[in-house]
Design a protein around this motif. Structure first.
Motif, PDB file in Angstrom:
ATOM      1  N   VAL A 145       0.859  -1.188   0.000  1.00 44.24           N
ATOM      2  CA  VAL A 145       0.000   0.000   0.000  1.00 44.24           C
ATOM      3  C   VAL A 145       0.893   1.235   0.000  1.00 44.24           C
ATOM      4  CG1 VAL A 145      -1.751   1.348   1.230  1.00 44.24           C
ATOM      5  CG2 VAL A 145      -1.841  -1.154   1.268  1.00 44.24           C
ATOM      6  N   ILE A 146       0.627   2.151  -0.907  1.00 45.42           N
ATOM      7  CA  ILE A 146       1.269   3.454  -0.900  1.00 45.42           C
ATOM      8  C   ILE A 146       0.296   4.397  -0.193  1.00 45.42           C
ATOM      9  CG2 ILE A 146       2.268   5.331  -2.271  1.00 45.42           C
ATOM     10  CD1 ILE A 146       3.684   2.647  -2.759  1.00 45.42           C
ATOM     11  N   TRP A 147       0.685   4.827   0.995  1.00 43.45           N
ATOM     12  CA  TRP A 147      -0.129   5.745   1.784  1.00 43.45           C
ATOM     13  C   TRP A 147       0.298   7.175   1.483  1.00 43.45           C
ATOM     14  CZ3 TRP A 147      -4.153   4.359   4.887  1.00 43.45           C
ATOM     15  CH2 TRP A 147      -4.256   3.015   5.247  1.00 43.45           C
ATOM     16  N   LYS A 148      -0.678   8.020   1.199  1.00 46.93           N
ATOM     17  CA  LYS A 148      -0.405   9.442   0.950  1.00 46.93           C
ATOM     18  C   LYS A 148      -0.947  10.243   2.123  1.00 46.93           C
ATOM     19  CE  LYS A 148      -1.017  13.188  -2.319  1.00 46.93           C
ATOM     20  NZ  LYS A 148      -1.568  13.617  -3.590  1.00 46.93           N
ATOM     21  N   LYS A 149      -0.109  11.130   2.644  1.00 46.66           N
ATOM     22  CA  LYS A 149      -0.535  12.005   3.732  1.00 46.66           C
ATOM     23  C   LYS A 149      -0.656  13.421   3.186  1.00 46.66           C
ATOM     24  CE  LYS A 149       0.648  13.590   8.359  1.00 46.66           C
ATOM     25  NZ  LYS A 149       1.689  13.655   9.383  1.00 46.66           N
ATOM     26  N   GLU A 150      -1.868  13.949   3.309  1.00 42.84           N
ATOM     27  CA  GLU A 150      -2.117  15.299   2.838  1.00 42.84           C
ATOM     28  C   GLU A 150      -3.021  16.002   3.844  1.00 42.84           C
ATOM     29  OE1 GLU A 150      -2.357  16.721  -1.628  1.00 42.84           O
ATOM     30  OE2 GLU A 150      -4.188  15.678  -1.036  1.00 42.84           O
ATOM     31  N   ALA A 151      -2.594  17.145   4.340  1.00 43.97           N
ATOM     32  CA  ALA A 151      -3.343  17.910   5.344  1.00 43.97           C
ATOM     33  C   ALA A 151      -3.689  17.035   6.548  1.00 43.97           C
ATOM     34  CB  ALA A 151      -4.596  18.517   4.720  1.00 43.97           C
ATOM     35  N   ASN A 152      -2.696  16.255   6.984  1.00 49.54           N
ATOM     36  CA  ASN A 152      -2.838  15.367   8.150  1.00 49.54           C
ATOM     37  C   ASN A 152      -3.850  14.235   7.959  1.00 49.54           C
ATOM     38  OD1 ASN A 152      -0.843  15.861   9.935  1.00 49.54           O
ATOM     39  ND2 ASN A 152      -2.047  17.178  11.278  1.00 49.54           N
ATOM     40  N   ILE A 153      -4.213  13.957   6.724  1.00 51.55           N
ATOM     41  CA  ILE A 153      -5.130  12.858   6.411  1.00 51.55           C
ATOM     42  C   ILE A 153      -4.371  11.818   5.592  1.00 51.55           C
ATOM     43  CG2 ILE A 153      -7.231  12.206   5.170  1.00 51.55           C
ATOM     44  CD1 ILE A 153      -8.257  15.055   5.743  1.00 51.55           C
ATOM     45  N   TRP A 154      -4.449  10.561   6.039  1.00 56.38           N
ATOM     46  CA  TRP A 154      -3.804   9.454   5.334  1.00 56.38           C
ATOM     47  C   TRP A 154      -4.822   8.772   4.425  1.00 56.38           C
ATOM     48  CZ3 TRP A 154       1.295   8.260   5.447  1.00 56.38           C
ATOM     49  CH2 TRP A 154       2.074   8.814   6.464  1.00 56.38           C
ATOM     50  N   GLN A 155      -4.409   8.514   3.171  1.00 55.39           N
ATOM     51  CA  GLN A 155      -5.253   7.781   2.228  1.00 55.39           C
ATOM     52  C   GLN A 155      -4.425   6.715   1.524  1.00 55.39           C
ATOM     53  OE1 GLN A 155      -6.981  10.967  -0.234  1.00 55.39           O
ATOM     54  NE2 GLN A 155      -8.953  10.433   0.710  1.00 55.39           N
ATOM     55  N   MET A 156      -5.105   5.633   1.160  1.00 53.90           N
ATOM     56  CA  MET A 156      -4.476   4.527   0.431  1.00 53.90           C
ATOM     57  C   MET A 156      -4.512   4.873  -1.059  1.00 53.90           C
ATOM     58  SD  MET A 156      -6.450   1.466   2.425  1.00 53.90           S
ATOM     59  CE  MET A 156      -5.542   0.100   1.782  1.00 53.90           C
ATOM     60  N   SER A 157      -3.453   5.511  -1.560  1.00 52.00           N
ATOM     61  CA  SER A 157      -3.498   5.999  -2.943  1.00 52.00           C
ATOM     62  C   SER A 157      -3.200   4.923  -3.981  1.00 52.00           C
ATOM     63  CB  SER A 157      -2.556   7.191  -3.118  1.00 52.00           C
ATOM     64  OG  SER A 157      -1.215   6.805  -2.947  1.00 52.00           O
ATOM     65  N   ARG A 158      -2.337   3.988  -3.639  1.00 51.75           N
ATOM     66  CA  ARG A 158      -1.988   2.887  -4.549  1.00 51.75           C
ATOM     67  C   ARG A 158      -1.981   1.606  -3.722  1.00 51.75           C
ATOM     68  NH1 ARG A 158      -2.877   6.870  -6.819  1.00 51.75           N
ATOM     69  NH2 ARG A 158      -1.593   8.043  -8.239  1.00 51.75           N
ATOM     70  N   VAL A 159      -2.622   0.568  -4.284  1.00 56.38           N
ATOM     71  CA  VAL A 159      -2.689  -0.705  -3.582  1.00 56.38           C
ATOM     72  C   VAL A 159      -2.323  -1.798  -4.566  1.00 56.38           C
ATOM     73  CG1 VAL A 159      -4.179  -2.321  -2.326  1.00 56.38           C
ATOM     74  CG2 VAL A 159      -4.529   0.148  -2.072  1.00 56.38           C
ATOM     75  N   VAL A 160      -1.456  -2.709  -4.144  1.00 60.97           N
ATOM     76  CA  VAL A 160      -1.110  -3.890  -4.927  1.00 60.97           C
ATOM     77  C   VAL A 160      -1.504  -5.103  -4.088  1.00 60.97           C
ATOM     78  CG1 VAL A 160       0.717  -5.206  -6.067  1.00 60.97           C
ATOM     79  CG2 VAL A 160       0.835  -2.697  -6.020  1.00 60.97           C
ATOM     80  N   SER A 161      -2.391  -5.925  -4.608  1.00 66.38           N
ATOM     81  CA  SER A 161      -2.869  -7.098  -3.891  1.00 66.38           C
ATOM     82  C   SER A 161      -2.462  -8.342  -4.667  1.00 66.38           C
ATOM     83  CB  SER A 161      -4.398  -7.030  -3.768  1.00 66.38           C
ATOM     84  OG  SER A 161      -4.875  -8.112  -3.013  1.00 66.38           O
TER      85      SER A 161
END
Length: 163
Positions: A145-161
């Motif tokens: 999982v590539i986690w992106k942090k923007e404005a103190n919010i973490w999102q799963m921007s890229r996922v490889v399963s």
């Protein structure tokens, strides 16, 4: 005749050079230890984000999952292919996952690496259980999982399963 002898000598020299080169081999390592945690704060943060997301996944909290997935999601699945539509991803969760599948993180399998000025990479193992078939055998599989942090919010921007 001289030309034929020269060619033969060149071929022989090439053969000797090739046969004297070292051949690389792939070594299988069974007991690889996970990476030592260098940035404990980041590691704990990502594990907490993972826990939050997959608790929502396991309990069908689509509102929270929706917040943790960006509009420009890239979801790579070794069997299903690439998905870049957040709405398709959310629809798939609603129709195929909610109440049917639960996910469990394999303890001790997670590695976390910082991505400067962006977020982090999480690599680990997890197991999915089909709630419709309680006797089905579930095997751990890898994920990234590539986690992106923007404005103190973490999102799963890229996922490889990977299964």
């Amino acid at each position: 005749m001289k030309n034929s002898t020269t060619k033969s000598l060149i071929y022989l020299l090439i053969l000797v050079l090739i046969s004297s080169c070292k051949i690389k081999t792939v070594i299988k390592v069974d007991n690889v230890k996970p990476q030592e945690v260098i940035n404990k704060t980041l590691y704990n943060t990502i594990l907490e984000q993972d826990r939050i997301y997959f608790e929502a996944y396991n309990t069908c909290d689509l509102i929270l999952q929706n917040k943790m997935i960006p509009e420009n999601l890239e979801f790579y699945h070794d069997k299903g292919g690439l998905m870049t539509s957040k709405s398709d991803y959310m629809e798939g969760l609603k129709n195929n996952i909610c109440g049917k599948v639960t996910r469990q993180l394999v303890a001790g399998s997670v590695e976390v690496f910082p991505i400067n000025n962006f977020g982090a990479v999480q690599i680990g193992m997890h197991t999915f259980y089909n709630n419709q078939e309680p006797n089905a055998i579930s095997k751990p599989s890898k994920f990234i999982v590539i986690w992106k942090k923007e404005a103190n919010i973490w999102q799963m921007s890229r996922v490889v399963s990977l299964h």
